[in-house]
Design a protein around this motif. Sequence first.
Motif, PDB file in Angstrom:
ATOM      1  N   VAL A  29       0.838  -1.203   0.000  1.00 56.06           N
ATOM      2  CA  VAL A  29       0.000   0.000   0.000  1.00 56.06           C
ATOM      3  C   VAL A  29       0.872   1.251   0.000  1.00 56.06           C
ATOM      4  O   VAL A  29       0.662   2.175  -0.794  1.00 56.06           O
ATOM      5  CB  VAL A  29      -0.965   0.015   1.209  1.00 56.06           C
ATOM      6  N   GLU A  30       1.856   1.305   0.880  1.00 61.10           N
ATOM      7  CA  GLU A  30       2.730   2.479   0.968  1.00 61.10           C
ATOM      8  C   GLU A  30       3.435   2.744  -0.353  1.00 61.10           C
ATOM      9  O   GLU A  30       3.579   3.905  -0.775  1.00 61.10           O
ATOM     10  CB  GLU A  30       3.756   2.292   2.086  1.00 61.10           C
ATOM     11  N   THR A  31       3.869   1.713  -1.031  1.00 58.58           N
ATOM     12  CA  THR A  31       4.560   1.871  -2.303  1.00 58.58           C
ATOM     13  C   THR A  31       3.608   2.390  -3.377  1.00 58.58           C
ATOM     14  O   THR A  31       3.955   3.306  -4.131  1.00 58.58           O
ATOM     15  CB  THR A  31       5.196   0.533  -2.744  1.00 58.58           C
ATOM     16  N   ILE A  32       2.409   1.842  -3.433  1.00 59.98           N
ATOM     17  CA  ILE A  32       1.414   2.296  -4.405  1.00 59.98           C
ATOM     18  C   ILE A  32       1.080   3.767  -4.183  1.00 59.98           C
ATOM     19  O   ILE A  32       0.956   4.547  -5.128  1.00 59.98           O
ATOM     20  CB  ILE A  32       0.127   1.433  -4.322  1.00 59.98           C
ATOM     21  N   LEU A  33       0.960   4.171  -2.923  1.00 64.21           N
ATOM     22  CA  LEU A  33       0.586   5.553  -2.611  1.00 64.21           C
ATOM     23  C   LEU A  33       1.640   6.569  -3.026  1.00 64.21           C
ATOM     24  O   LEU A  33       1.333   7.758  -3.139  1.00 64.21           O
ATOM     25  CB  LEU A  33       0.284   5.690  -1.116  1.00 64.21           C
ATOM     26  N   GLN A  34       2.855   6.137  -3.262  1.00 69.14           N
ATOM     27  CA  GLN A  34       3.883   7.054  -3.745  1.00 69.14           C
ATOM     28  C   GLN A  34       3.578   7.550  -5.156  1.00 69.14           C
ATOM     29  O   GLN A  34       4.055   8.599  -5.556  1.00 69.14           O
ATOM     30  CB  GLN A  34       5.255   6.381  -3.719  1.00 69.14           C
ATOM     31  N   GLU A  35       2.769   6.784  -5.891  1.00 74.03           N
ATOM     32  CA  GLU A  35       2.503   7.143  -7.286  1.00 74.03           C
ATOM     33  C   GLU A  35       1.027   7.329  -7.613  1.00 74.03           C
ATOM     34  O   GLU A  35       0.701   7.851  -8.668  1.00 74.03           O
ATOM     35  CB  GLU A  35       3.104   6.091  -8.221  1.00 74.03           C
ATOM     36  N   MET A  36       0.130   6.910  -6.736  1.00 70.56           N
ATOM     37  CA  MET A  36      -1.299   6.963  -7.036  1.00 70.56           C
ATOM     38  C   MET A  36      -2.009   7.984  -6.164  1.00 70.56           C
ATOM     39  O   MET A  36      -1.840   8.003  -4.947  1.00 70.56           O
ATOM     40  CB  MET A  36      -1.921   5.576  -6.807  1.00 70.56           C
ATOM     41  N   CYS A  37      -2.826   8.803  -6.800  1.00 67.47           N
ATOM     42  CA  CYS A  37      -3.701   9.732  -6.087  1.00 67.47           C
ATOM     43  C   CYS A  37      -4.969   8.965  -5.716  1.00 67.47           C
ATOM     44  O   CYS A  37      -5.661   8.442  -6.596  1.00 67.47           O
ATOM     45  CB  CYS A  37      -4.036  10.919  -6.987  1.00 67.47           C
TER      46      CYS A  37
END
Length: 131
Positions: free
Chosen positions: A55-63
């Motif tokens: 989740v943390e990794t995805i949130l670096q690139e996804m709004c």
Amino acid sequence: MKKIGILNSEISRVISELGHTDKIVIADAGLPIPPHVKRIDLALKEGVPSFLETVETILQEMCVQNAYVAQEMGSVSRIKLQELTATLPGVPIRVMPHEELKALTHQAKAVIRTGEFTSYANVVLEAGVIF
């Protein structure tokens, strides 16, 4: 070679193709994945990669404008829900029965399967816009 961000080409592609209100799912190792939804399987072994790390990794690139979780997560995996909530500051987290969450996965552009072995450690992330 890509210098920064998500190196997994499938995840990077899916995120770059998301439009407003499109959905992706980050799932534990056991969530059933609808056959018509793209499966991105990251699971290597128990706990690798973890749900929250993914989740943390995805949130670096996804709004993200909304997140959806199963109400069972609050009773069975309360600590995981607290950690997820802390990871999504300012994002409304909508709670629904697990069966409804599974039905919502049919609308997803992709399901990213992790090595998480915590029951109900699943989240549907709904794309927002950056403007």
